[in-house]
Scaffold this motif. Sequence first.
Motif, short mmCIF file in Angstrom:
data_model
loop_
_atom_site.label_atom_id
_atom_site.label_comp_id
_atom_site.label_asym_id
_atom_site.label_seq_id
_atom_site.Cartn_x
_atom_site.Cartn_y
_atom_site.Cartn_z
N ARG A 23 0.85 -1.19 0.00
CA ARG A 23 0.00 0.00 0.00
C ARG A 23 0.89 1.24 0.00
O ARG A 23 2.01 1.22 0.52
N LEU A 24 0.38 2.32 -0.59
CA LEU A 24 1.12 3.59 -0.65
C LEU A 24 0.46 4.61 0.27
O LEU A 24 -0.74 4.86 0.17
N THR A 25 1.24 5.18 1.16
CA THR A 25 0.76 6.26 2.01
C THR A 25 1.09 7.57 1.32
O THR A 25 2.23 7.80 0.91
N LEU A 26 0.09 8.42 1.15
CA LEU A 26 0.29 9.69 0.45
C LEU A 26 -0.66 10.75 1.00
O LEU A 26 -1.58 10.45 1.76
N SER A 27 -0.41 11.97 0.61
CA SER A 27 -1.28 13.07 1.03
C SER A 27 -1.39 14.10 -0.09
O SER A 27 -0.52 14.17 -0.96
N PHE A 28 -2.45 14.87 -0.05
CA PHE A 28 -2.62 15.98 -0.99
C PHE A 28 -3.63 16.96 -0.43
O PHE A 28 -4.39 16.64 0.50
N TYR A 29 -3.61 18.15 -0.95
CA TYR A 29 -4.60 19.16 -0.56
C TYR A 29 -4.78 20.12 -1.72
O TYR A 29 -3.92 20.22 -2.61
N GLU A 62 -14.07 25.34 1.20
CA GLU A 62 -12.84 25.95 0.71
C GLU A 62 -11.88 24.96 0.07
O GLU A 62 -10.86 25.36 -0.48
N GLY A 63 -12.20 23.63 0.13
CA GLY A 63 -11.30 22.68 -0.52
C GLY A 63 -11.25 21.33 0.16
O GLY A 63 -12.18 20.92 0.86
N ILE A 64 -10.11 20.63 -0.02
CA ILE A 64 -9.95 19.28 0.50
C ILE A 64 -8.54 19.09 1.04
O ILE A 64 -7.57 19.60 0.48
N ASN A 65 -8.43 18.35 2.14
CA ASN A 65 -7.15 18.02 2.76
C ASN A 65 -7.19 16.52 3.06
O ASN A 65 -8.05 16.06 3.80
N ALA A 66 -6.28 15.75 2.45
CA ALA A 66 -6.38 14.30 2.53
C ALA A 66 -5.06 13.63 2.87
O ALA A 66 -4.01 13.99 2.34
N GLN A 67 -5.12 12.66 3.77
CA GLN A 67 -4.01 11.75 4.07
C GLN A 67 -4.55 10.34 3.84
O GLN A 67 -5.55 9.96 4.46
N LEU A 68 -3.89 9.58 2.98
CA LEU A 68 -4.47 8.34 2.49
C LEU A 68 -3.50 7.16 2.46
O LEU A 68 -2.28 7.34 2.44
N SER A 69 -4.10 5.97 2.42
CA SER A 69 -3.37 4.74 2.16
C SER A 69 -4.07 4.05 1.00
O SER A 69 -5.25 3.70 1.11
N ASN A 94 1.88 13.95 -2.39
CA ASN A 94 3.07 13.80 -1.57
C ASN A 94 3.17 12.35 -1.11
O ASN A 94 2.43 11.91 -0.22
N ILE A 95 4.05 11.59 -1.73
CA ILE A 95 4.22 10.19 -1.39
C ILE A 95 5.14 10.08 -0.16
O ILE A 95 6.21 10.69 -0.13
N ALA A 96 4.69 9.32 0.83
CA ALA A 96 5.46 9.20 2.07
C ALA A 96 6.85 8.63 1.81
O ALA A 96 7.03 7.76 0.96
N ILE A 101 1.97 -0.43 5.54
CA ILE A 101 0.68 -0.86 5.00
C ILE A 101 -0.49 -0.61 5.95
O ILE A 101 -1.64 -0.65 5.55
N LYS A 102 -0.17 -0.32 7.21
CA LYS A 102 -1.23 -0.06 8.19
C LYS A 102 -1.20 1.39 8.69
O LYS A 102 -1.57 1.67 9.82
N SER A 103 -0.76 2.31 7.84
CA SER A 103 -0.72 3.72 8.25
C SER A 103 -2.12 4.24 8.57
O SER A 103 -2.30 5.10 9.43
#
Length: 343
Positions: A23-29, A62-69, A94-96, A101-103
């Motif tokens: 799994r890939l941990t990433l974020s974006f906004y 105003e938008g979106i803020n996401a931290q994902l796996s 932004n790729i961690a 896999i359990k972030s």
Amino acid sequence: MQLYNKLSAKERAALIDEAGTERLTLSFYTYAHIKNPEIFRNHLFIHWNELNVLGRIYVAKEGINAQLSVPAPDFEAFKKHLDSISFLKNVRLNIAREQDIKSFLKLKVKIRTKIVADGLDDGIFDVTDKGIHVNASTFNELIEDPDTVLVDMRNHYESEIGHFRGAVTPDVDTFRDSLDLIEEDLKDHKEDKKLVMYCTGGIRCEKASAYYKHKGFKNVFQLEGGIIEYARQVEEQGLENKFMGKNFVFDHRRAERITDDVIAHCHQCGQSCDVHVNCANEACHLLFIQCEACSEAMNTCCSVACKEINSLSYEEQKELRKGKGNSNKIFKKGRSEVLKYKQ
């Protein structure tokens, strides 16, 4: 139509282990005008749930803020869905630096008033009039300039385990607290100094840079992509790494190491350490720094009182909590009179 999690975190963790999929941990906004956050929230949940995406996502007008796996085999399908949304097409992901896999163990898409709790009245300034975005190379040059003031826009528990050399690191609990403090400290240098800011992934600097320009700062810069993107560019381009220690992250990893420097100390014994834990007493759950020796001696608790409670049976602990609200310590990060060596 499923718009909620059917599995507990424990059940999900077991399924992840069983699947054995990377799994890939990433974020974006992104800041954007979202007319109906509830419809958008439901849209995201339905599509991402089908792809087994997990994470914490805040949606606001105003938008979106996401931290994902995201499951690695489904990344392209995930990216295709992002690109199908006009204001998310080609959004920087932004790729961690360090993967786990359990972030995240649940998919939580929540509607908020703002995607970052800044306490600001956006009506009094233009949030789109932002500072100049700079890459890692330009950032390194800027912070060597004697006329530059480098400011960490994160909270005390984040900068404590890692920050850029020479940065101002406000001892604050919230992003909002830092805004007025920094303005007051630099009030005599709004025109003659370069204000350079950074944060985890860039989102706090987006709002802060516009706010400071509104307050009269003439030369405002921000590190594009934050520490996460900086670390990637430094590694790929062979640049000098001016960051020290770990980058605090808001998932089960708690941090990812950027350099081998350990700049923090155990809050209980004072030994060199930069590992954050939550107090094992569920009624406390205080976030603090604890070394291995103290973790073993204290059973991962912040105090003797919590250790004694944690030694009780689950039913006994539950009975003690009965009828009581959460302790304030649950919402605190490294602030407690029991932490002798918190600096």
